[in-house]
Design an enzyme around this catalytic site. Structure first.
Site, short mmCIF file in Angstrom:
data_model
loop_
_atom_site.label_atom_id
_atom_site.label_comp_id
_atom_site.label_asym_id
_atom_site.label_seq_id
_atom_site.Cartn_x
_atom_site.Cartn_y
_atom_site.Cartn_z
CE1 TYR A 180 -3.91 -2.22 0.59
CE2 TYR A 180 -2.32 -3.46 1.90
CZ TYR A 180 -3.54 -3.39 1.25
OH TYR A 180 -4.37 -4.46 1.24
CB CYS A 181 -0.15 4.69 -0.75
SG CYS A 181 0.43 6.36 -0.51
N PRO A 182 2.77 4.35 1.02
CG PRO A 182 4.62 5.48 1.95
CD PRO A 182 3.40 4.67 2.31
CG ASP A 211 -2.17 2.14 -3.17
OD1 ASP A 211 -3.09 2.86 -3.63
OD2 ASP A 211 -1.70 2.30 -2.04
#
Lengths: 72, 377
Positions: free
Chosen positions: A9-11, A36
């Protein structure tokens, strides 16, 4: 080089690219696979700021493919 | 039967204590041994380092003997585990090999400031005891100039600590009547001040109110010791008089040496906390590769799940507990106010307005933590 950051997931995907970019040689092409959606926005923004070349941003259905060339 | 737990930090200690509480009968009848292997004899309450740099707590307040924190049913082995042989179910120490039936990997994360050339010589940090003591002395003598708080990699321990230290620096300089003589700059690797969007929005506003500026998409690759400048991958340079770095982090060397992962993060199944590919090996706390904060609260909540499932298996009960990404972080927004966030894999955090009560809860928890470590709170 392919950076498969799917499931991260981000980042995560951006940080994986940054890590790889530190080690890559000038001219090398790096391909990030990310599930993502925010990567499709964040990675091109980072590439623009850092002066590298964005070759492709493509929605592959269940993930995004973002291709970047290191230019400096 | 033996449960071996490698790592005597929050994750390992809590897991050991929770297991001992759940498996009292098995321990008493000597059918089971719970063995905690720790390199260090003492536990450091790492969130306390944020207060130590402002001399609000001393070393003795945040360090305790591990043996005093452990349930009497847990056997403690002080020593360095050098390799994990997951195929043959062994923990390899320098002079011995320890067999296990269940293994819990709780080897944590560590800072690697040496990976940014110039950082060790020129920078400061508060992510270990020695670094925090050095920074405490530096801050006491700092009178004017530019302070840069720089996050040099993600993931790192306690994601909100860089924000907290920035707010506290602001208050500290204000308290000393020198805020007007000090410029505070915060840098972060991505294009907002924090990984979570709504936390970023609140913090950005609070930074603006306090005249704290930020540099984003800022990934340091070097610290130029002569010029006192940070050099970034993006091609920027940022001057500083005092650099408060959040150094890059890696998982434990033993994970790398055991060939589990090159950066030391253990591939972990997100709900069961099983190490991928193994039914009797679990990982929790900072050492996992899960998309969740590297924070004490995460280790705490994960330890509850692990202890429940491992003890269930041993007793022949169904191991149905699942970790759902639960995390809780206090965020100190100054010397007398704080907020907090709760979140999990699917629920983004929501805020309460920074307030005095939450701050005092945090201050109280700093003392109550030792009850958590013992498995009581």
């Amino acid at each position: 080089m392919i950076i498969d950051a799917r499931g991260s997931y981000c980042p995560g995907p951006l940080m994986e690219l940054i890590k790889a970019m530190k080690k890559a040689k000038v001219g090398e092409v790096l391909e990030v696979l990310s599930s993502d959606a925010s990567s499709a926005k964040d990675i091109p923004e980072w590439v623009k700021k850092s002066g590298h070349e964005l070759l492709e941003v493509k929605n592959e259905g269940d993930h995004w493919r973002i291709v970047v060339r290191k230019v400096k | 039967m033996r449960i071996a737990i490698v790592g005597g930090g929050v994750a390992g200690t809590l897991t050991a204590n929770y297991l001992a509480m759940r498996l009292r009968e098995e321990l008493r009848s000597k059918k089971l041994e719970i063995l905690l292997i720790s390199e260090r004899e003492k536990m450091l309450y790492e969130p306390g380092l944020l207060y130590l740099i402002f001399n609000r707590v001393e070393e003795k307040d945040i360090v305790k003997e591990l043996k005093l924190l452990l349930d009497p049913g847990v056997k403690l082995l002080i020593g360095k585990a050098e390799k994990l042989d997951l195929e043959n179910q062994k923990v390899l120490m320098k002079n011995e090999s320890i067999d296990y039936d269940y293994l819990v990997i709780a080897t944590g994360s560590r800072i690697v400031p040496e990976e940014i050339p110039g950082l060790v010589e020129t920078g400061h940090w508060f992510y270990d005891l020695e670094g925090a003591k050095r920074l405490r002395n530096e801050l006491a003598n700092f009178k004017k100039g530019k302070v840069v708080v720089s996050v040099m990699g993600i993931p790192h321990k306690c994601p909100v600590a860089p924000i907290e230290v920035t707010f506290l620096l602001h208050d500290f300089f204000k308290l000393h009547g020198i805020r007007k003589d000090v410029e505070i700059v915060y840098t972060y690797p991505v294009n907002r001040v924090f990984t979570m969007g709504n936390v970023s929005e609140l913090v950005e506003q609070m930074f603006a109110d306090r005249k704290i500026s930020s540099r984003l998409f800022f990934n340091p690759v070097e610290v130029d010791a002569k010029k006192k400048e940070i050099v970034t991958l993006e091609g920027e340079r940022e001057k500083f008089d005092l650099l408060v770095a959040i150094p890059p982090h890696k998982g434990a060397k033993i994970i790398i040496d055991s060939g589990i992962n090159e950066d030391g993060w253990v591939p972990t199944e997100k709900f069961t906390l099983k190490v991928k590919g193994y039914d009797n090996v679990f990982a929790l706390g900072d050492t996992t590769d899960l998309p969740i904060s590297k924070a004490g609260s995460v280790a705490h909540f994960q330890a509850e799940v692990l202890a429940e499932n491992i003890s269930a298996e041993i007793k022949g009960l169904p191991p149905t507990a699942r970790y759902f990404g639960k995390a809780m972080c206090f965020i100190e927004t100054g010397f007398d106010e704080a907020t907090y966030i709760w979140f999990d894999y699917e629920t983004p955090p929501r805020f309460v307005k920074p307030n005095k009560f939450t701050h005092w809860m945090k201050i109280a928890y700093n003392r109550m933590f030792w009850l958590t470590a013992r498995g009581i709170l």
